[in-house]
Motif scaffolding. Structure first.
Motif, PDB file in Angstrom:
ATOM      1  N   LYS A   1      35.163   1.966  65.092  1.00  0.00           N
ATOM      2  CA  LYS A   1      36.014   2.269  63.930  1.00  0.00           C
ATOM      3  C   LYS A   1      35.865   3.701  63.434  1.00  0.00           C
ATOM      4  CE  LYS A   1      35.945  -2.538  62.340  1.00  0.00           C
ATOM      5  NZ  LYS A   1      35.506  -3.462  61.265  1.00  0.00           N
ATOM      6  N   ASN A   2      34.736   4.324  63.788  1.00  0.00           N
ATOM      7  CA  ASN A   2      34.490   5.708  63.350  1.00  0.00           C
ATOM      8  C   ASN A   2      34.026   6.526  64.551  1.00  0.00           C
ATOM      9  OD1 ASN A   2      34.543   5.385  60.188  1.00  0.00           O
ATOM     10  ND2 ASN A   2      33.273   3.698  60.956  1.00  0.00           N
ATOM     11  N   TYR A   3      34.767   7.594  64.840  1.00  0.00           N
ATOM     12  CA  TYR A   3      34.444   8.368  66.041  1.00  0.00           C
ATOM     13  C   TYR A   3      34.753   9.838  65.822  1.00  0.00           C
ATOM     14  CZ  TYR A   3      34.385   9.725  71.014  1.00  0.00           C
ATOM     15  OH  TYR A   3      34.101  10.310  72.225  1.00  0.00           O
ATOM     16  N   LEU A   4      33.756  10.669  66.124  1.00  0.00           N
ATOM     17  CA  LEU A   4      33.926  12.119  66.045  1.00  0.00           C
ATOM     18  C   LEU A   4      33.537  12.765  67.366  1.00  0.00           C
ATOM     19  CD1 LEU A   4      32.394  11.214  63.071  1.00  0.00           C
ATOM     20  CD2 LEU A   4      33.179  13.535  62.566  1.00  0.00           C
ATOM     21  N   ALA A   5      34.172  13.896  67.670  1.00  0.00           N
ATOM     22  CA  ALA A   5      33.837  14.672  68.856  1.00  0.00           C
ATOM     23  C   ALA A   5      33.249  16.008  68.425  1.00  0.00           C
ATOM     24  CB  ALA A   5      35.079  14.899  69.718  1.00  0.00           C
ATOM     25  N   MET A   6      31.998  16.270  68.865  1.00  0.00           N
ATOM     26  CA  MET A   6      31.305  17.516  68.541  1.00  0.00           C
ATOM     27  C   MET A   6      31.424  18.553  69.652  1.00  0.00           C
ATOM     28  SD  MET A   6      27.672  16.350  66.843  1.00  0.00           S
ATOM     29  CE  MET A   6      26.907  17.960  67.102  1.00  0.00           C
ATOM     30  N   TYR A   7      31.527  18.106  70.888  1.00  0.00           N
ATOM     31  CA  TYR A   7      31.647  18.952  72.079  1.00  0.00           C
ATOM     32  C   TYR A   7      30.377  19.735  72.420  1.00  0.00           C
ATOM     33  CZ  TYR A   7      36.537  18.245  70.712  1.00  0.00           C
ATOM     34  OH  TYR A   7      37.730  17.700  70.326  1.00  0.00           O
ATOM     35  N   ASP A   8      29.382  19.724  71.552  1.00  0.00           N
ATOM     36  CA  ASP A   8      28.235  20.603  71.745  1.00  0.00           C
ATOM     37  C   ASP A   8      27.059  20.098  70.919  1.00  0.00           C
ATOM     38  OD1 ASP A   8      26.946  22.803  72.798  1.00  0.00           O
ATOM     39  OD2 ASP A   8      27.629  24.173  71.243  1.00  0.00           O
ATOM     40  N   TYR A   9      25.868  20.671  71.152  1.00  0.00           N
ATOM     41  CA  TYR A   9      24.674  20.195  70.451  1.00  0.00           C
ATOM     42  C   TYR A   9      23.824  21.364  69.958  1.00  0.00           C
ATOM     43  CZ  TYR A   9      20.946  16.763  69.427  1.00  0.00           C
ATOM     44  OH  TYR A   9      20.027  15.944  68.813  1.00  0.00           O
ATOM     45  N   HIS A  10      24.362  22.573  69.972  1.00  0.00           N
ATOM     46  CA  HIS A  10      23.529  23.693  69.575  1.00  0.00           C
ATOM     47  C   HIS A  10      23.447  23.781  68.047  1.00  0.00           C
ATOM     48  CE1 HIS A  10      27.098  26.051  68.634  1.00  0.00           C
ATOM     49  NE2 HIS A  10      26.365  27.113  68.385  1.00  0.00           N
ATOM     50  N   GLU A  11      22.566  24.648  67.583  1.00  0.00           N
ATOM     51  CA  GLU A  11      22.168  24.689  66.171  1.00  0.00           C
ATOM     52  C   GLU A  11      23.356  24.715  65.195  1.00  0.00           C
ATOM     53  OE1 GLU A  11      18.690  24.337  64.051  1.00  0.00           O
ATOM     54  OE2 GLU A  11      18.501  25.256  66.021  1.00  0.00           O
ATOM     55  N   ALA A  12      24.278  25.644  65.406  1.00  0.00           N
ATOM     56  CA  ALA A  12      25.387  25.809  64.467  1.00  0.00           C
ATOM     57  C   ALA A  12      26.288  24.577  64.440  1.00  0.00           C
ATOM     58  CB  ALA A  12      26.200  27.054  64.828  1.00  0.00           C
ATOM     59  N   MET A  13      26.505  23.942  65.594  1.00  0.00           N
ATOM     60  CA  MET A  13      27.334  22.741  65.622  1.00  0.00           C
ATOM     61  C   MET A  13      26.625  21.574  64.954  1.00  0.00           C
ATOM     62  SD  MET A  13      30.319  21.603  66.358  1.00  0.00           S
ATOM     63  CE  MET A  13      31.234  22.298  67.722  1.00  0.00           C
ATOM     64  N   GLN A  14      25.323  21.477  65.118  1.00  0.00           N
ATOM     65  CA  GLN A  14      24.557  20.442  64.412  1.00  0.00           C
ATOM     66  C   GLN A  14      24.721  20.584  62.900  1.00  0.00           C
ATOM     67  OE1 GLN A  14      20.442  20.588  65.556  1.00  0.00           O
ATOM     68  NE2 GLN A  14      20.726  19.204  67.263  1.00  0.00           N
ATOM     69  N   GLU A  15      24.549  21.798  62.417  1.00  0.00           N
ATOM     70  CA  GLU A  15      24.668  22.053  60.971  1.00  0.00           C
ATOM     71  C   GLU A  15      26.061  21.687  60.479  1.00  0.00           C
ATOM     72  OE1 GLU A  15      22.419  22.911  58.870  1.00  0.00           O
ATOM     73  OE2 GLU A  15      20.753  23.626  60.087  1.00  0.00           O
ATOM     74  N   THR A  16      27.070  22.036  61.277  1.00  0.00           N
ATOM     75  CA  THR A  16      28.448  21.733  60.894  1.00  0.00           C
ATOM     76  C   THR A  16      28.680  20.229  60.856  1.00  0.00           C
ATOM     77  OG1 THR A  16      29.197  23.804  61.882  1.00  0.00           O
ATOM     78  CG2 THR A  16      30.874  22.132  61.477  1.00  0.00           C
ATOM     79  N   PHE A  17      28.145  19.514  61.860  1.00  0.00           N
ATOM     80  CA  PHE A  17      28.308  18.061  61.880  1.00  0.00           C
ATOM     81  C   PHE A  17      27.696  17.417  60.634  1.00  0.00           C
ATOM     82  CE2 PHE A  17      26.226  13.975  62.694  1.00  0.00           C
ATOM     83  CZ  PHE A  17      27.352  13.177  62.878  1.00  0.00           C
TER      84      PHE A  17
END
Length: 548
Positions: A495-511
């Motif tokens: 029911k809840n799904y997000l795509a991050m495409y990446d796992y580096h520091e800045a993307m983690q913070e954004t997530f």
């Protein structure tokens, strides 16, 4: 050095052995001159070197090492040294500390922004200049066709030839304006392959008219944009050459890339130690075949003795008349043209990192894609009593590899939330269910991180079982892909799904900011997900904030 170096004079002063050495780009172990690099430059005199993470101890160390290498090499050979690196962003980035890494190409694809692609290319190039690196083996302009592709995945801008072409062109122009030499790869494209060329030889079994209208398009655009060099892939295209991979095929290099597509720049091989080649040819044979096919520089990423014997083998082939001096001279001229171009890469004293970090966060925010959500679940309101996080070990290993300083669970916990993380190996995915259910008994939410789950059936089954359990118990469950967004095909009922495409520091913070409603997700899918979502889909809520 600029204004003092004459390529023609350098060529005229070279022996045959020295001319052939210029056609090799070589890797080395260690991060000091005395740990292999000095010996490599002194004894083999290659035209260029390639930098890997193993050569990087710190930003200061790398800058000093490469400054020393440049000076040593020019005094030794009288020519500039080409220094290359794979600094694509995302999964493939050899420098990570004190560097705006940027999420990979698929995240850029999710922004649909040529402006962002241009400025990311320019920013990466500006930072590389500080290290005195003059070649970036990027961008990747393969089109993702096979959703389980093991070698490209999020390194691709997406599955649309026109989007990939447009963003690839923009990034090349960004590199160009930063003065960095760019290398488009992997011609003719391996996004439709199901085998990783690092392991074995992939085959493109499509009609030639399909390959021309799909795989070729980004390379045609790159050539029109003035890309400096192109890297062919170790892939067999049976419609063009049923015997040799593209990287060793004269039909592909001379007939297609130079003849049909009209490319006049330099052609650099991919690493000849990759399984697609090394399973079939010796290093010496592969080097000879690559140059015979029309490539200008041979890439061998390690193995000093193998590098030496490959150079010797090519020298012997020329002396025996098996490889013409004219063929060597053609490639030598192109290598010298690259070196002339490299003289324009002026070292930066102080790269403006802060502005690059701002751009990095902007790209993350504009790419993170909300695909499904329940308003009662996302964004998180207030402070949950406990969040349980389920994550495969292969994602956690990205932290150990330097992608980030913390796991995502630790990032969330740093916001004052009680978090329990459960990590598991694929082989015991079916056994971790009981442990996970016990932790969920007092959790308000479970977050499951996935990465290329279509290749891991036990993990996919675990996710489906946790979705069933959470639905029965009324526990909110959020699935998040940190690779390609195709993962939802394994659990479309989520029911809840997000795509991050990446796992580096800045993307983690954004997530984490998106999760708690501090930042609105703005990305759109750069790929179509069969039977579920079309390319361009993405939920961008009018209101997205934590009201707790």
């Amino acid at each position: 050095m600029k204004g003092k170096w004459n390529p023609s004079r350098s060529i005229s002063n070279m022996t045959l052995e020295e001319r052939i050495s210029q056609l090799f780009m070589l890797g080395f172990d260690g991060n000091k001159m005395e740990e292999g690099l000095k010996e490599l430059l002194e004894e083999l005199k290659p035209g260029g070197i390639i930098i890997f993470s193993r050569n990087v101890a710190s930003d200061k160390q790398l800058r000093e090492l490469l400054a020393e290498a440049h000076e040593f090499y020019f005094k030794l050979t009288g020519t500039p040294l080409l220094i290359s690196i794979d600094q694509e962003g995302g999964l493939v980035a050899r420098i990570r500390k004190n560097f705006a890494v940027f999420p990979g190409n698929m995240a850029l694809g999710a922004t649909y922004s040529t402006e962002k692609a241009y400025f990311v290319g320019k920013a990466i190039g500006e930072q590389l200049k500080w290290f005195r690196i003059n070649i970036n083996l990027a961008p990747v302009i393969d089109i993702i066709v096979d959703k389980t592709n093991p070698s490209i995945g999020v390194r691709s801008f997406g599955d649309d030839p026109y989007l990939v072409s447009k963003l690839g062109r923009a990034m090349i122009l960004g590199f160009k304006d930063s003065e960095i030499i760019s290398v488009a790869k992997h011609f003719p494209g391996i996004g439709a392959a199901s085998i990783d060329p690092h392991m074995d030889l992939p085959v493109l079994e499509f009609p030639l008219k399909v390959i021309r209208s799909r795989e070729f398009l980004p390379f045609i655009e790159a050539i029109e944009a003035g890309v400096d060099a192109i890297m062919p892939s170790h892939v067999l295209v049976s419609e063009i050459d049923e015997d040799l991979p593209a990287s060793l095929s004269k039909k592909m290099i001379e007939g297609t890339l130079r003849g049909e597509l009209g490319f006049k720049g330099a052609i650099l091989s991919d690493d000849l130690l990759m399984g697609a080649v090394s399973n079939r040819y010796s290093l010496e044979e592969a080097s000879f075949l690559a140059l015979t096919a029309g490539e200008d520089m041979v890439l061998i990423c390690r193995d000093f003795e193998g590098q030496r014997s490959s150079i010797d083998f090519v020298v012997s082939a020329v002396k025996k008349g098996n490889l013409s001096k004219e063929r060597v001279f053609e490639s030598l001229q192109r290598v010298m043209n690259l070196k002339l171009r490299a003289l324009h890469v002026k070292p930066m004293d102080n790269p403006k990192l802060e502005q690059f970090f701002v751009l990095e966060r902007e790209v993350c925010k504009e790419s993170l894609t909300l695909i499904k959500f329940e308003e009662k679940c996302l964004p998180i309101r207030g402070i949950p009593s406990k969040i349980t996080i389920i994550c495969p070990e292969r994602i956690k290993k990205l932290v150990n590899a330097g992608f980030s300083s913390l796991t995502l669970g630790e990032k969330i916990a740093s916001r004052g939330i009680k978090v329990k993380e459960i990590f598991f190996e694929e082989e015991r995915a079916d056994k971790v269910l009981k442990e996970a259910i016990e932790e969920l008994s007092d959790s308000e939410m479970v977050i499951i991180f996935t990465r290329e789950i279509l290749r891991y059936p036990k993990e996919a089954n675990l996710v489906r079982e946790l979705i069933k359990f959470s639905n029965r118990k009324g526990i909110y469950l959020v699935a998040v892909s940190v690779g390609t967004p195709f993962d939802i095909e394994a659990f479309p009922e989520v029911k809840n799904y997000l795509a991050m495409y990446d796992y580096h520091e800045a993307m983690q913070e954004t997530f984490v900011d998106v999760l708690f409603g501090r930042v609105k997700p703005e990305g759109k899918l750069p790929v179509s997900i069969q039977g579920l979502f079309q390319r361009g889909f993405g939920i961008i809520p009018e209101v997205w904030k934590n009201e707790g």
